[in-house]
Design a protein around this motif. Structure first.
Motif, mmCIF file in Angstrom:
data_model
loop_
_atom_site.group_PDB
_atom_site.id
_atom_site.type_symbol
_atom_site.label_atom_id
_atom_site.label_comp_id
_atom_site.label_asym_id
_atom_site.label_seq_id
_atom_site.Cartn_x
_atom_site.Cartn_y
_atom_site.Cartn_z
ATOM 1 N N GLN A 1 -1.214 -12.818 -6.355
ATOM 2 C CA GLN A 1 -1.497 -12.590 -5.078
ATOM 3 C C GLN A 1 -0.282 -11.449 -4.827
ATOM 4 O O GLN A 1 -0.576 -10.952 -3.570
ATOM 5 N N ASN A 2 0.565 -12.191 -5.260
ATOM 6 C CA ASN A 2 1.835 -10.947 -4.854
ATOM 7 C C ASN A 2 1.770 -9.219 -5.085
ATOM 8 O O ASN A 2 1.955 -8.971 -3.989
ATOM 9 N N ILE B 1 7.673 -20.152 -2.472
ATOM 10 C CA ILE B 1 7.155 -19.281 -3.008
ATOM 11 C C ILE B 1 8.244 -18.443 -1.922
ATOM 12 O O ILE B 1 8.798 -18.361 -0.902
ATOM 13 N N TYR C 1 7.569 -18.604 -11.083
ATOM 14 C CA TYR C 1 6.424 -19.328 -10.875
ATOM 15 C C TYR C 1 6.159 -20.297 -11.915
ATOM 16 O O TYR C 1 4.600 -20.623 -11.933
ATOM 17 N N GLN D 1 13.325 -26.439 -7.467
ATOM 18 C CA GLN D 1 12.170 -26.587 -6.970
ATOM 19 C C GLN D 1 10.489 -26.638 -7.769
ATOM 20 O O GLN D 1 9.895 -27.462 -7.395
ATOM 21 N N ASN D 2 10.324 -25.119 -8.125
ATOM 22 C CA ASN D 2 9.268 -25.171 -8.719
ATOM 23 C C ASN D 2 9.081 -26.039 -10.029
ATOM 24 O O ASN D 2 7.933 -25.938 -10.123
ATOM 25 N N ARG E 1 1.576 -21.766 0.820
ATOM 26 C CA ARG E 1 0.992 -20.532 -0.086
ATOM 27 C C ARG E 1 0.915 -22.220 -1.025
ATOM 28 O O ARG E 1 0.957 -21.311 -2.899
ATOM 29 N N VAL F 1 0.326 -16.896 -8.142
ATOM 30 C CA VAL F 1 1.070 -16.240 -7.170
ATOM 31 C C VAL F 1 1.345 -15.747 -7.515
ATOM 32 O O VAL F 1 1.375 -13.976 -6.795
ATOM 33 N N TYR F 2 1.422 -14.840 -9.249
ATOM 34 C CA TYR F 2 2.379 -13.425 -9.393
ATOM 35 C C TYR F 2 0.303 -12.465 -9.644
ATOM 36 O O TYR F 2 1.025 -11.576 -8.607
ATOM 37 N N ASP G 1 0.923 -24.862 -4.133
ATOM 38 C CA ASP G 1 2.323 -26.111 -4.189
ATOM 39 C C ASP G 1 3.588 -25.460 -5.077
ATOM 40 O O ASP G 1 3.999 -26.160 -5.812
ATOM 41 N N PHE G 2 3.547 -24.675 -4.568
ATOM 42 C CA PHE G 2 4.964 -23.754 -4.752
ATOM 43 C C PHE G 2 5.477 -23.192 -3.831
ATOM 44 O O PHE G 2 5.436 -23.165 -2.577
ATOM 45 N N ALA H 1 -1.827 -22.503 -11.773
ATOM 46 C CA ALA H 1 -1.141 -21.833 -10.693
ATOM 47 C C ALA H 1 -0.695 -21.390 -10.372
ATOM 48 O O ALA H 1 -0.287 -19.938 -9.783
ATOM 49 N N GLY H 2 0.554 -20.978 -11.253
ATOM 50 C CA GLY H 2 1.957 -20.233 -11.468
ATOM 51 C C GLY H 2 1.861 -18.991 -11.278
ATOM 52 O O GLY H 2 1.875 -18.184 -10.517
ATOM 53 N N MET H 3 0.414 -18.387 -12.395
ATOM 54 C CA MET H 3 0.123 -17.297 -12.444
ATOM 55 C C MET H 3 -0.794 -16.990 -11.038
ATOM 56 O O MET H 3 -0.477 -15.591 -10.954
ATOM 57 N N ARG I 1 6.925 -24.865 -0.225
ATOM 58 C CA ARG I 1 6.011 -25.631 -0.587
ATOM 59 C C ARG I 1 5.008 -26.157 0.775
ATOM 60 O O ARG I 1 5.033 -26.782 1.683
ATOM 61 N N ARG J 1 -0.683 -26.604 -13.780
ATOM 62 C CA ARG J 1 -0.028 -25.719 -13.511
ATOM 63 C C ARG J 1 0.540 -24.195 -13.339
ATOM 64 O O ARG J 1 0.721 -23.639 -12.525
#
Lengths: 264, 283
Positions: free
Chosen positions: A42-43, B221, B147, B184-185, B216, A39-40, B218-219, A35-37, B213, A32
């Protein structure tokens, strides 16, 4: 190692992971967290590419969306931004275009123009000299004053030699690029960019004016600019012609309201 | 260090799309907020517009690049530029985010997460002390959306923010959407978050939309690209009922920006919810 050095190293590692998809996340991270990384990552990628796109809207239109996206991605991978303003993500994009669009060198010149226009758009305010102001300032000038005079230009003024007709390209882009103009110039010319009131603008000029303007921007005295225009080993007529040419340029810079001050 | 007096009102972020609305008509807002970095320039149209808007409305300057959590410290040039803007605009206050954005070599231009450790808290507090001292005024810092959580975490985010305000005297910009997104995250309770904060330090609330959710991964954003959702409105009402002092509330939209009337309608909803919450407080 002090505690803030530990955080420093952790932040350097995190930044490397944000910038490079192939950098592994720490061993003790869960799926997880990995997966959070993403997001960063892509941002980051979308923010800087949006910034490059916003600066180079005409270049994007000229080369087409797909080619531009490829170039922008290449640019931000090769030159990740370092400054605090995201506008600087587009710094050096003209050089990237020169490399990537080697078969269409007009692209790099167009990108240079857009970068120069961004610079002019946010440059400091200054009041241009009118012809009358100039006349008063130089009314008592002797030969030595003219020779040693240096010229202050509007902040944000930029100039470069050109091999392509940016004016024709700009007009075609404004018309939705329904027809691609002939872009290659028979002889080298030049481009000057500045801000007129609140609007960045440019004009195409003779190549020698760009060289003279670049020298003047670098605070070269007017007398030396005349000598530079005369070239090596000039005779008297050539010197006279160069002085006349420098005078004409000075007149045009005043007319376009590019000059804000004189130092003699 | 002076204190920041509460300012009650409802405002919007000033975005380029709406320059003409703000310059050519009277917009029913009590303040506007601008992204500091867009105006930390030497001159040109953007600054002229900001000065014109400032003549009509109080302005808040809200930054995204101070990088208050950077272990290497703050960028002196950035602080100087921010101070110039602060002096030019005389804002209600200056704010930024609890995050970091840069190393000495690179800038992510994204609000990156900090480990919630005592080590990071020391760094953040040192940096806030420097920023507030440079500006000569206390600042507001916004709770982030995130995230990633870190194995090094030692504190809850609300405990981190509480200690940060206690040690530095800074204030809070409470982003209700960010609480919702991170709760939520990461699976924490938004109630616990609100209950754990020093709410007397809150001077401003942000409301924004997010990508749910599934769109994009399971988060959830924090994208600021759509209207505020019902859950976030509920959380706003709850937060507003817990805060005794006036606060400035605003709608934040940074992408897919709609015509101004649409945002003003959302702002009316905030007014209505705040009014109900205040009625509950005084009952």
């Amino acid at each position: 190692m002090t505690s803030s050095q530990t955080l420093l190293h952790a932040q350097q590692a995190f930044m490397a992971q944000v910038l490079d998809d192939d950098q592994p996340v720490p061993d003790n991270w869960s799926e997880r967290q990995a997966a959070g990384m993403d997001v960063y990552r892509q941002n980051y990628r979308s923010a800087v590419i949006d910034a490059v796109t916003s600066t180079y809207e005409q270049t994007r239109q000229w080369v087409g969306e797909e080619m531009f996206q490829r170039a922008a991605i290449h640019h931000v991978i090769a030159h990740p931004p370092s400054g605090w303003t995201i506008d600087d993500a587009g710094a050096g994009f003209a050089e990237t275009c020169q490399q990537l669009f080697a078969d269409d060198p007009a692209v790099a010149e167009l990108a240079w123009l857009e970068w120069a226009m961004l610079g002019a758009s946010r440059a400091a305010e200054a009041t241009p000299l009118s012809m009358e102001d100039f006349g008063q300032a130089t009314a008592q000038f002797g030969d030595e004053d003219w020779a040693s005079m240096t010229i202050e230009f509007l902040p944000g003024v930029a100039a470069r030699p050109l091999q392509h007709d940016l004016h024709a390209m700009w007009q075609a882009l404004a018309a939705g690029l329904q027809q691609r103009p002939e872009t290659t110039l028979q002889d080298t010319r030049g481009c000057i960019v500045w801000r007129e009131a609140e609007r960045p603008t440019f004009m195409m000029v003779e190549a020698d004016m760009v060289l003279a303007l670049q020298s003047a921007l670098a605070a070269m005295p007017y007398g030396e600019i005349c000598l530079e225009l005369a070239g090596d080993n000039p005779d008297e007529q050539t010197l006279h012609d160069a002085a006349m040419r420098a005078g004409a340029m000075l007149g045009q810079w005043l007319q376009e309201r590019l000059i804000v001050g004189l130092n003699a | 260090m002076t204190s920041i007096q509460p300012f009650g009102g409802f405002g919007l972020g000033l975005r380029k799309t709406h320059y003409a609305d703000f310059l050519e008509s009277h917009v029913e807002v009590d303040f506007v907020e601008v992204i500091s970095e867009n105006y930390m320039i030497d001159g040109g149209k953007a600054l002229r517009v900001l000065e014109d808007v400032r003549a009509r409305h109080p302005v808040i300057i809200h930054g995204v690049s101070m990088s208050i959590g950077s272990a290497q410290g703050l960028d002196a040039d950035y602080l100087d530029r921010l101070k110039q803007l602060e002096q030019r605009i005389d804002p209600l206050w200056v704010s930024d985010h609890l995050c970091w954005t840069r190393t000495s070599a690179h800038n992510s231009h994204d609000l990156l997460p900090l480990p919630l450790s005592n080590e990071a808290l020391d760094v953040v507090c040192d940096n806030i002390d420097r920023a507030q001292s440079h500006l000569g005024r206390p600042m507001l810092f916004e709770n982030p959306s995130s995230y990633v959580t870190f194995p090094e975490d030692e504190l809850t985010e609300w405990a981190f923010l509480s200690e940060m305000t206690r040690r530095t005297g800074c204030y809070l910009l409470l982003d209700v959407n960010n609480i919702y997104v991170s709760a939520q995250n990461h699976g924490f309770s938004a109630d616990d978050y609100l209950n754990g904060l020093p709410l007397d330090r809150v001077r401003q609330i942000h409301l924004a939309g997010h990508t749910p959710r599934g769109e994009r991964g399971d988060f959830i954003i924090d994208t600021h690209d759509r209207a505020v959702c019902d859950d976030v409105w509920d959380l706003y009402g709850q937060a507003r009922a817990m805060i005794a002092q006036p606060v400035a509330t605003m709608i934040e939209r940074d992408d897919k920006i709609p015509p101004l009337p649409e945002l003003l309608t959302e702002l009316d909803q905030a007014r209505s919810l705040a009014s109900n919450a205040m009625a509950g407080l005084s009952a």
